[in-house]
Design an enzyme around this catalytic site. Structure first.
Site, PDB file in Angstrom:
ATOM      1  N   LEU A 106      -0.075  68.324  72.693  1.00 47.82           N
ATOM      2  CA  LEU A 106      -1.532  68.321  72.865  1.00 47.82           C
ATOM      3  C   LEU A 106      -2.256  68.498  71.537  1.00 47.82           C
ATOM      4  O   LEU A 106      -1.808  69.235  70.659  1.00 47.82           O
ATOM      5  CB  LEU A 106      -1.931  69.442  73.829  1.00 47.82           C
ATOM      6  CG  LEU A 106      -1.258  69.362  75.203  1.00 47.82           C
ATOM      7  CD1 LEU A 106      -1.656  70.562  76.060  1.00 47.82           C
ATOM      8  CD2 LEU A 106      -1.606  68.065  75.918  1.00 47.82           C
ATOM      9  N   HIS A 107      -3.376  67.779  71.407  1.00 49.51           N
ATOM     10  CA  HIS A 107      -4.198  67.864  70.201  1.00 49.51           C
ATOM     11  C   HIS A 107      -5.656  67.792  70.603  1.00 49.51           C
ATOM     12  O   HIS A 107      -5.978  67.788  71.815  1.00 49.51           O
ATOM     13  CB  HIS A 107      -3.814  66.749  69.226  1.00 49.51           C
ATOM     14  CG  HIS A 107      -3.722  65.399  69.878  1.00 49.51           C
ATOM     15  ND1 HIS A 107      -4.776  64.825  70.548  1.00 49.51           N
ATOM     16  CD2 HIS A 107      -2.692  64.527  69.992  1.00 49.51           C
ATOM     17  CE1 HIS A 107      -4.415  63.657  71.026  1.00 49.51           C
ATOM     18  NE2 HIS A 107      -3.144  63.448  70.719  1.00 49.51           N
ATOM     19  N   HIS A 144      -6.815  65.514  73.442  1.00 48.38           N
ATOM     20  CA  HIS A 144      -6.490  66.011  74.794  1.00 48.38           C
ATOM     21  C   HIS A 144      -7.461  67.115  75.202  1.00 48.38           C
ATOM     22  O   HIS A 144      -7.888  67.176  76.355  1.00 48.38           O
ATOM     23  CB  HIS A 144      -5.074  66.607  74.824  1.00 48.38           C
ATOM     24  CG  HIS A 144      -3.976  65.612  74.636  1.00 48.38           C
ATOM     25  ND1 HIS A 144      -3.132  65.643  73.556  1.00 48.38           N
ATOM     26  CD2 HIS A 144      -3.581  64.561  75.393  1.00 48.38           C
ATOM     27  CE1 HIS A 144      -2.254  64.655  73.662  1.00 48.38           C
ATOM     28  NE2 HIS A 144      -2.505  63.981  74.755  1.00 48.38           N
ATOM     29  N   GLU A 155     -10.525  56.734  76.046  1.00 46.36           N
ATOM     30  CA  GLU A 155     -10.788  55.339  75.654  1.00 46.36           C
ATOM     31  C   GLU A 155      -9.918  54.898  74.485  1.00 46.36           C
ATOM     32  O   GLU A 155      -9.911  53.732  74.131  1.00 46.36           O
ATOM     33  CB  GLU A 155     -12.278  55.159  75.322  1.00 46.36           C
ATOM     34  CG  GLU A 155     -13.145  55.203  76.558  1.00 46.36           C
ATOM     35  CD  GLU A 155     -14.601  54.858  76.298  1.00 46.36           C
ATOM     36  OE1 GLU A 155     -15.027  54.908  75.117  1.00 46.36           O
ATOM     37  OE2 GLU A 155     -15.305  54.550  77.278  1.00 46.36           O
ATOM     38  N   ASP A 172      -6.813  54.670  74.631  1.00 42.72           N
ATOM     39  CA  ASP A 172      -5.938  53.733  75.331  1.00 42.72           C
ATOM     40  C   ASP A 172      -6.804  52.923  76.291  1.00 42.72           C
ATOM     41  O   ASP A 172      -6.704  53.066  77.507  1.00 42.72           O
ATOM     42  CB  ASP A 172      -4.842  54.489  76.074  1.00 42.72           C
ATOM     43  CG  ASP A 172      -3.952  55.265  75.125  1.00 42.72           C
ATOM     44  OD1 ASP A 172      -3.192  54.627  74.381  1.00 42.72           O
ATOM     45  OD2 ASP A 172      -4.044  56.508  75.097  1.00 42.72           O
TER      46      ASP A 172
HETATM   47  O1  PAF Z   1      -1.958  58.163  77.866  1.00 46.89           O
HETATM   48  C1  PAF Z   1      -0.906  58.809  78.044  1.00 46.89           C
HETATM   49  O2  PAF Z   1      -0.653  59.855  77.431  1.00 46.89           O
HETATM   50  C2  PAF Z   1       0.120  58.293  79.041  1.00 46.89           C
HETATM   51  O3  PAF Z   1       0.219  56.908  79.013  1.00 46.89           O
HETATM   52  C3  PAF Z   1      -0.121  58.802  80.472  1.00 46.89           C
HETATM   53  C4  PAF Z   1      -1.432  58.290  81.042  1.00 46.89           C
HETATM   54  C5  PAF Z   1      -0.105  60.307  80.481  1.00 46.89           C
HETATM   55  C6  PAF Z   1       0.990  58.290  81.396  1.00 46.89           C
HETATM   56  O4  PAF Z   1       2.245  58.734  80.964  1.00 46.89           O
END
Ligand code: PAF
Length: 286
Positions: free
Chosen positions: A39-40, A43, A154, A156
């Site tokens: 986590l960073h 997140h 966003e 991803d």
């Molecule tokens: O974006 C991510 O960290 C991953 O693709 C997810 C959505 C947790 C699925 O493993």
């Protein structure tokens, strides 16, 4: 002041359901923030967004083997568990779901999903099967955690659109909330994989956000999109990045942008040494 409630650590769906029951009975909304751990700041921004929208926030930590291709970094992916739990406690998250691989995907698991046409361009083209693995996991996570809403970043963007489509196609009541991409002060999009970069590689990587921001501004001024893509590819190549793609696409269906009808976004993926980075930026309205 009321004593801070403890972070519930659930390893199984049964443990999670037992903890969530009293929250649901009290009429509280439950948000899910799916993560792969390590986590960073980005997140933590997703978590803050979730906490602003629901009374209870659950974070899942699961490094999903189904979304890593052969030769990718599944084994090497960082798993700093103690540090993650410390951050979740500090952020007053209510529950962390840390299932084992067998819990998510038992040997008789037969619900593999296909991500569909939105997965064809961009990362999908360069990571075959990646988004099938993501939707399979996310659908299973939703089934096991039954959140009212789930927050995705966003950064991803393609993943976000694919998950929106998944929820629509399954007629699921889960609300999908998008959170803006988070950048370090130098402009680099925050990612767990940035930890792989040496100082020199990090300086090189900064070309990615710098080039994207220059190109999206020029696109807004009306310069031809295909020409800008060529200019960007050349500039990044010169800076020593190995570009996988750099493309202006429409946000809603991820089709290649043929005109300036917004919302449009510039998407890029490039390798700096062995590290694969992605970034994206909206084309501003002029
Ligand atoms: O974006 C991510 O960290 C991953 O693709 C997810 C959505 C947790 C699925 O493993």
């Amino acid at each position: 002041m009321a004593e801070q409630e403890k972070l519930v650590i659930a390893h199984s769906a049964a443990q999670l359901k037992a903890a969530a029951r009293s929250w649901r009975e009290a009429g509280q909304r439950l948000a899910l923030v799916p993560t792969m751990g390590a986590l960073h700041g980005a997140h933590m921004a997703l978590i803050e967004r979730a906490q602003g929208l629901a009374e209870r926030t659950m974070v899942s930590i699961f490094v999903n083997p189904k979304q890593f291709g052969p030769g990718e970094d599944f084994e090497k992916y960082p798993r700093p568990q103690e540090q993650d739990l410390r951050l979740l406690r500090q952020a007053a998250v209510d529950l962390v779901f840390m299932p084992s691989i067998e819990q998510m995907f038992p040997p008789d698991f037969a619900s593999d999903l296909k991500a569909g046409p939105l997965a064809e361009p961009l990362c999908g083209r360069h990571r075959p099967g990646h988004f099938d693995g993501v939707v399979t996991l996310v659908a299973e996570l939703f089934r096991q955690t039954e959140p009212d809403l789930a927050v995705f970043g966003e950064k991803d963007f393609q993943q976000l659109q694919i998950i929106r489509r998944l929820v629509e196609s399954e007629n699921s009541p889960i609300e999908i909330v998008a959170a803006p991409l988070v950048r370090d002060p130098d402009g680099l999009a925050v990612s767990s994989r940035n930890a792989y970069l040496s100082d020199k590689q990090r300086r090189q990587a900064l070309n990615l956000s710098g080039t994207l921001s220059m190109l999206s501004a020029r696109a807004a001024e009306g310069q031809p999109l295909r020409e800008l893509e060529r200019v960007g590819m050349a500039a990044l190549g010169k800076a020593g990045l190995e570009v996988e793609y750099l493309e202006f696409r429409r946000e809603h269906d991820l089709e290649l942008a043929e005109n300036l009808l917004r919302p449009l976004r510039l998407f890029a993926a490039a390798r700096v040494g062995p590290t694969r980075l992605i970034d994206n930026m909206p084309v501003p309205t002029a």
